[in-house]
Write a protein that holds these residues in place. Structure first.
Motif, PDB file in Angstrom:
ATOM      1  N   ASP A 424       0.862  -1.190   0.000  1.00  0.00           N
ATOM      2  CA  ASP A 424       0.000   0.000   0.000  1.00  0.00           C
ATOM      3  C   ASP A 424       0.901   1.243   0.000  1.00  0.00           C
ATOM      4  O   ASP A 424       1.599   1.505   0.978  1.00  0.00           O
ATOM      5  CB  ASP A 424      -0.890  -0.037   1.252  1.00  0.00           C
ATOM      6  N   PRO A 425       0.899   2.009  -1.095  1.00  0.00           N
ATOM      7  CA  PRO A 425       1.793   3.166  -1.150  1.00  0.00           C
ATOM      8  C   PRO A 425       1.476   4.199  -0.059  1.00  0.00           C
ATOM      9  O   PRO A 425       2.370   4.903   0.420  1.00  0.00           O
ATOM     10  CB  PRO A 425       1.548   3.749  -2.544  1.00  0.00           C
TER      11      PRO A 425
ATOM     12  N   LEU B  48      -4.228  14.675   1.666  1.00  0.00           N
ATOM     13  CA  LEU B  48      -3.536  14.749   0.381  1.00  0.00           C
ATOM     14  C   LEU B  48      -3.541  13.377  -0.319  1.00  0.00           C
ATOM     15  O   LEU B  48      -3.818  13.282  -1.521  1.00  0.00           O
ATOM     16  CB  LEU B  48      -2.089  15.195   0.611  1.00  0.00           C
ATOM     17  N   LEU B  49      -3.255  12.326   0.463  1.00  0.00           N
ATOM     18  CA  LEU B  49      -3.239  10.987  -0.127  1.00  0.00           C
ATOM     19  C   LEU B  49      -4.621  10.564  -0.591  1.00  0.00           C
ATOM     20  O   LEU B  49      -4.775   9.928  -1.647  1.00  0.00           O
ATOM     21  CB  LEU B  49      -2.698   9.960   0.891  1.00  0.00           C
ATOM     22  N   GLY B  53      -5.976   9.633  -4.657  1.00  0.00           N
ATOM     23  CA  GLY B  53      -6.397   8.275  -5.026  1.00  0.00           C
ATOM     24  C   GLY B  53      -5.511   7.199  -4.450  1.00  0.00           C
ATOM     25  O   GLY B  53      -5.488   6.074  -4.943  1.00  0.00           O
ATOM     26  N   LEU B  54      -4.740   7.545  -3.416  1.00  0.00           N
ATOM     27  CA  LEU B  54      -3.839   6.553  -2.824  1.00  0.00           C
ATOM     28  C   LEU B  54      -4.364   6.009  -1.503  1.00  0.00           C
ATOM     29  O   LEU B  54      -3.839   5.011  -0.994  1.00  0.00           O
ATOM     30  CB  LEU B  54      -2.454   7.173  -2.582  1.00  0.00           C
ATOM     31  N   LEU B  55      -5.377   6.663  -0.956  1.00  0.00           N
ATOM     32  CA  LEU B  55      -5.886   6.238   0.356  1.00  0.00           C
ATOM     33  C   LEU B  55      -7.391   6.479   0.383  1.00  0.00           C
ATOM     34  O   LEU B  55      -7.846   7.627   0.464  1.00  0.00           O
ATOM     35  CB  LEU B  55      -5.193   7.054   1.465  1.00  0.00           C
ATOM     36  N   GLN B  56      -8.119   5.392   0.320  1.00  0.00           N
ATOM     37  CA  GLN B  56      -9.575   5.516   0.282  1.00  0.00           C
ATOM     38  C   GLN B  56     -10.125   5.780   1.683  1.00  0.00           C
ATOM     39  O   GLN B  56      -9.713   5.116   2.650  1.00  0.00           O
ATOM     40  CB  GLN B  56     -10.205   4.240  -0.282  1.00  0.00           C
ATOM     41  N   GLY B  57     -10.999   6.763   1.788  1.00  0.00           N
ATOM     42  CA  GLY B  57     -11.611   7.081   3.074  1.00  0.00           C
ATOM     43  C   GLY B  57     -12.605   6.016   3.492  1.00  0.00           C
ATOM     44  O   GLY B  57     -13.032   5.200   2.680  1.00  0.00           O
ATOM     45  N   ASP B  58     -12.974   6.076   4.768  1.00  0.00           N
ATOM     46  CA  ASP B  58     -14.002   5.145   5.267  1.00  0.00           C
ATOM     47  C   ASP B  58     -15.380   5.593   4.791  1.00  0.00           C
ATOM     48  O   ASP B  58     -16.298   4.788   4.668  1.00  0.00           O
ATOM     49  CB  ASP B  58     -13.973   5.105   6.803  1.00  0.00           C
ATOM     50  N   ALA B  59     -15.475   6.870   4.558  1.00  0.00           N
ATOM     51  CA  ALA B  59     -16.744   7.420   4.072  1.00  0.00           C
ATOM     52  C   ALA B  59     -16.431   8.604   3.167  1.00  0.00           C
ATOM     53  O   ALA B  59     -15.321   9.131   3.161  1.00  0.00           O
ATOM     54  CB  ALA B  59     -17.596   7.868   5.257  1.00  0.00           C
ATOM     55  N   GLY B  60     -17.455   9.034   2.408  1.00  0.00           N
ATOM     56  CA  GLY B  60     -17.299  10.184   1.527  1.00  0.00           C
ATOM     57  C   GLY B  60     -16.725   9.797   0.180  1.00  0.00           C
ATOM     58  O   GLY B  60     -16.454   8.614  -0.086  1.00  0.00           O
ATOM     59  N   ARG B  61     -16.585  10.806  -0.686  1.00  0.00           N
ATOM     60  CA  ARG B  61     -15.992  10.508  -1.995  1.00  0.00           C
ATOM     61  C   ARG B  61     -15.082  11.630  -2.463  1.00  0.00           C
ATOM     62  O   ARG B  61     -15.189  12.765  -1.989  1.00  0.00           O
ATOM     63  CB  ARG B  61     -17.067  10.190  -3.034  1.00  0.00           C
ATOM     64  N   VAL B  62     -14.212  11.267  -3.377  1.00  0.00           N
ATOM     65  CA  VAL B  62     -13.270  12.234  -3.942  1.00  0.00           C
ATOM     66  C   VAL B  62     -13.488  12.253  -5.448  1.00  0.00           C
ATOM     67  O   VAL B  62     -13.440  11.203  -6.099  1.00  0.00           O
ATOM     68  CB  VAL B  62     -11.807  11.825  -3.634  1.00  0.00           C
ATOM     69  N   VAL B  63     -13.736  13.420  -5.972  1.00  0.00           N
ATOM     70  CA  VAL B  63     -13.975  13.556  -7.418  1.00  0.00           C
ATOM     71  C   VAL B  63     -12.864  14.433  -7.998  1.00  0.00           C
ATOM     72  O   VAL B  63     -12.616  15.532  -7.517  1.00  0.00           O
ATOM     73  CB  VAL B  63     -15.349  14.181  -7.709  1.00  0.00           C
ATOM     74  N   VAL B  64     -12.168  13.875  -8.994  1.00  0.00           N
ATOM     75  CA  VAL B  64     -11.114  14.634  -9.671  1.00  0.00           C
ATOM     76  C   VAL B  64     -11.482  14.719 -11.143  1.00  0.00           C
ATOM     77  O   VAL B  64     -11.749  13.678 -11.766  1.00  0.00           O
ATOM     78  CB  VAL B  64      -9.742  13.968  -9.496  1.00  0.00           C
ATOM     79  N   ASP B  65     -11.501  15.925 -11.641  1.00  0.00           N
ATOM     80  CA  ASP B  65     -11.828  16.155 -13.059  1.00  0.00           C
ATOM     81  C   ASP B  65     -13.123  15.453 -13.451  1.00  0.00           C
ATOM     82  O   ASP B  65     -13.227  14.815 -14.497  1.00  0.00           O
ATOM     83  CB  ASP B  65     -10.667  15.650 -13.929  1.00  0.00           C
ATOM     84  N   GLY B  66     -14.065  15.491 -12.529  1.00  0.00           N
ATOM     85  CA  GLY B  66     -15.400  14.947 -12.799  1.00  0.00           C
ATOM     86  C   GLY B  66     -15.521  13.446 -12.584  1.00  0.00           C
ATOM     87  O   GLY B  66     -16.579  12.867 -12.845  1.00  0.00           O
ATOM     88  N   ALA B  78      -4.870   3.805 -11.150  1.00  0.00           N
ATOM     89  CA  ALA B  78      -3.433   4.063 -11.315  1.00  0.00           C
ATOM     90  C   ALA B  78      -3.187   4.834 -12.616  1.00  0.00           C
ATOM     91  O   ALA B  78      -2.418   5.801 -12.638  1.00  0.00           O
ATOM     92  CB  ALA B  78      -2.668   2.743 -11.321  1.00  0.00           C
ATOM     93  N   SER B  79      -3.847   4.395 -13.686  1.00  0.00           N
ATOM     94  CA  SER B  79      -3.682   5.094 -14.972  1.00  0.00           C
ATOM     95  C   SER B  79      -4.219   6.518 -14.884  1.00  0.00           C
ATOM     96  O   SER B  79      -3.613   7.467 -15.411  1.00  0.00           O
ATOM     97  CB  SER B  79      -4.437   4.351 -16.075  1.00  0.00           C
ATOM     98  N   PHE B  80      -5.359   6.651 -14.216  1.00  0.00           N
ATOM     99  CA  PHE B  80      -5.975   7.964 -14.061  1.00  0.00           C
ATOM    100  C   PHE B  80      -5.043   8.906 -13.288  1.00  0.00           C
ATOM    101  O   PHE B  80      -4.809  10.052 -13.667  1.00  0.00           O
ATOM    102  CB  PHE B  80      -7.307   7.795 -13.306  1.00  0.00           C
ATOM    103  N   ARG B  81      -4.464   8.348 -12.227  1.00  0.00           N
ATOM    104  CA  ARG B  81      -3.552   9.130 -11.402  1.00  0.00           C
ATOM    105  C   ARG B  81      -2.317   9.548 -12.207  1.00  0.00           C
ATOM    106  O   ARG B  81      -1.858  10.687 -12.127  1.00  0.00           O
ATOM    107  CB  ARG B  81      -3.130   8.278 -10.206  1.00  0.00           C
TER     108      ARG B  81
END
Lengths: 432, 229
Positions: A424-425, B48-49, B53-66, B78-81
């Motif tokens: 896990d990075p 920041l993580l 897209g490196l650390l998924q939260g327990d709740a909520g969401r993260v939207v990048v560029d839609g 990974a490709s998206f990142r």
């Protein structure tokens, strides 16, 4: 500084090779593990191969010396047989055994050329042929009954090169039996008269304990004249060949084909003794070869056991060594892995980075191990044989070493590579 | 460009559960430079993580560029990142056995690398590192290392730059170079989320958000201040 800016972007292989260059010791230690695995495995396999080849050589030598000893022994036996006399007699068909025993010689005659015909036919089952005219008669000059043997010397079986059992008795000469020599005081060089003819004694036969001891041998032509049987013989004495198992049947069949109006009488005691001697000698020789083979087999079994124990042990040890090195490498590079993941590398690409390194390690180690294997074969070569080295230096063996070593290194690195790929990075970057 | 919606994240710690983020919501528009400040352990790096897209939260969401980052598969993410998000770390995290040029190019491994070399050369030139392109990280000063890390982050033309204390180990001069570069990235239409302790660095930002014990307590804009929950 001039740089090529229009080439392709970076490739994973570049990353792998650069890392190997950077962490030379880690790579070298891994390669060493593979070299040990390949070298030991090759060395042990060569040892076994070498043993087999050496066994073949030793057995071949043993068989050769035994064969030579057997030939020597057969020659000795032949000489013993000579002393025992011929063990077969070919007589005219219808010759009564009763008459033979009563007269101590056959009574029916056959043409002298029968002996030549038998010899010319290259009979396989008979070694020696001696046409003879035998008759019991009175040696009037000494007042003794003797067994007169007219012989013209042995007619060789043309296909064989053997010394005759009985030398030719030349015209005007005589050979006497031992008992006659002793009782009549006859000696070699003495001149005697037989039926009015003068003969020079050229030899005295050794004692055989048979009727030969009271026999005299003269030239066949002279015997035919003395007995009034020109061009005739009454027996062909023969010595059987040693190569036939069911010898009497075979001899009778063969002689019957060439001389259909004759029959073969075997002096079974002599023949059996001869066969027994031959069988005994063969058994002793075979036992010696078998014992040698048995000893080599036992040694082979011990070496095979050693190989069966050592090869898996060495492979497992090397695998563990490589796995530990790879695990250390993964741990050492955890920050790097985290960043590579952060910049977008997928888990499979990380897997390729580590397995790629393992494959290169396996490749280089296999080459090194191959060289070590050849050196081991050179060291282990027995009796100057280079067969082990030649066996190893086949392209197929190099291929097997390469494939095996690469599989070993990749398999040993699999778990560490999977750990790296699944690392896990965020853990590393949060710890930062 | 970046929407963080009620993201929470907890970790198991030796003294029980640590709530690193508690229903944090934040948005960064294209062309916006946002600074995140807070004490150590306030959840800045975790945020920041999560944004990267490196650390998924327990709740909520993260939207990048839609696009909802955590709705994607791991490989797709990974490709998206690789194509949309750039990272800059306080300790640079350069690969020690790669040259400066290769350290920049390493970012192309996650994307179709067409034209990567030309872009790498342009970035190195822009950051004054062309004559150091064949050097290795150990041969560089800390400021130079951070500039290489910055070039690596910007190689694939990301739309979002995430910088975690990028000036923390730098002298003022190099710090200014890095911050100016981030500001220029925002001026060119990119979104920047900068985690920093440095008040001077925050002054360059369009907005500053303050994190306390995993909560976003202030979001300071030039014209207004709002509290978040």
């Amino acid at each position: 500084m001039m740089t090529n800016t229009s080439g392709p972007s970076m490739r994973l292989w570049h990353l792998i090779f650069q890392e190997i260059r950077y962490r030379k010791l880690n790579f070298a230690l891994g390669v060493m593990g593979v070299v040990v695995a390949v070298g030991c495995s090759m060395g042990l396999l060569v040892l076994l191969r070498q043993h087999d080849w050496r066994t073949e050589e030793l057995i071949a030598v043993k068989e050769k010396t035994t064969r030579e000893a057997m030939l020597k022994m057969q020659d000795e036996m032949r000489r013993v047989s000579l002393r025992m006399g011929f063990n077969m007699m070919i007589v005219l068909r219808g010759q009564s055994l009763e008459e033979i025993y009563a007269n101590e010689t056959p009574t029916k005659t056959m043409p002298e050329e029968y002996g030549d015909r038998l010899a010319a036919a290259k009979v396989a089952t008979i070694n020696h042929v001696l046409p003879a005219l035998q008759q019991k008669c009175m040696w009037e000059e000494y007042g003794r009954a003797v067994l007169l043997n007219g012989v013209k010397g042995e007619v060789y079986i043309q296909s064989k090169e053997q010394t005759p059992l009985l030398e030719t008795v030349a015209a005007g000469t005589m050979v006497v039996g031992s008992e006659l020599s002793r009782s009549l005081g006859l000696k070699a060089g003495q001149r005697v008269k037989l039926m009015g003819r003068e003969f020079a004694i050229t030899g005295v036969q050794p004692g055989r304990g048979s009727k030969d001891d009271v026999a005299v041998w003269i030239n066949l032509g002279e015997a035919q004249q003395i007995l009034g049987k020109a061009g005739l013989i009454n027996a062909i004495l023969a010595l059987e060949c040693e190569c036939s198992d069911n010898r009497l049947v075979a001899i009778r069949k063969e002689v019957g084909r060439i001389l259909p109006d004759t029959e073969v009488i075997e002096f079974s005691l002599l023949a059996n003794a001869r066969a027994e001697m031959r069988n005994k000698a063969a058994a002793v020789a075979n036992a010696a070869v078998d014992q040698e083979r048995k000893n080599r087999l036992e040694l082979r079994r011990q070496r095979e056991m050693l190989a069966k124990l050592l090869i898996p042990l060495v492979l497992a040890g090397s695998g563990l060594w490589i796995a530990m090195l790879m695990l250390g490498n993964v741990k050492q590079r955890s920050a790097e892995i985290g960043v590579l993941r952060a910049v977008g590398l997928r888990g499979q690409q990380i897997l390729v980075v580590f397995l790629g390194k393992a494959l290169i390690m396996g490749f280089v180690g296999a080459m090194g191990g191959y060289v070590v294997g050849i050196a081991t074969a050179r060291f282990l070569q027995e009796g100057g044989s280079q067969m082990g080295m030649r066996w190893l230096m086949r392209p197929g063996m190099l291929g097997v070493s390469l494939a095996g070593a690469m599989v070993l290194a990749a398999a040993a690195s699999w778990v560490p590579a999977m750990l790296a790929a699944n690392q896990d990075p965020a853990v590393m970057l949060r710890e930062d | 460009m970046l929407q963080v919606e009620n993201v929470s994240k907890s970790f198991a710690g030796p003294a029980g559960e640590v709530r690193a983020l508690q229903a944090v919501s934040l948005s960064v528009a294209a062309g916006e430079f946002v600074a995140v400040r807070g004490a150590s352990g306030s959840g800045k790096s975790t945020l920041l993580l999560a944004c990267g897209g490196l650390l998924q939260g327990d709740a909520g969401r993260v939207v990048v560029d839609g696009q909802d980052v955590y709705a994607m598969s791991a490989n797709r993410r990974a490709s998206f990142r690789a194509g949309r998000i750039g990272f800059v770390f306080q300790r640079f995290h350069l690969v020690p056995y790669l040259s400066v040029r290769d350290n920049v190019l390493v970012a192309s491994l996650g994307v179709d690398g067409t034209g990567s070399r030309q872009r790498a050369e342009r970035l190195l030139e822009r950051l004054g590192m062309t004559d150091r392109a064949e050097h290795f990280p150990a041969q560089l000063s800390t400021g130079e290392r951070q500039r290489v890390a910055l070039a690596r982050a910007m190689l694939n033309g990301p739309k979002l730059l995430l910088a975690d204390e990028p000036t923390g180990n730098l002298d003022p001069e190099n710090g200014r170079i890095v911050l100016r570069c981030l500001a220029e990235f925002a001026e060119d239409g990119g979104a920047v989320l900068l985690v920093t302790h440095d008040a001077a660095a925050a002054e360059l930002a369009d907005r500053t958000v303050l994190l306390e014990k995993g909560r976003l307590v202030t979001d300071t804009r030039p014209e207004a201040t709002t509290a978040n929950g």
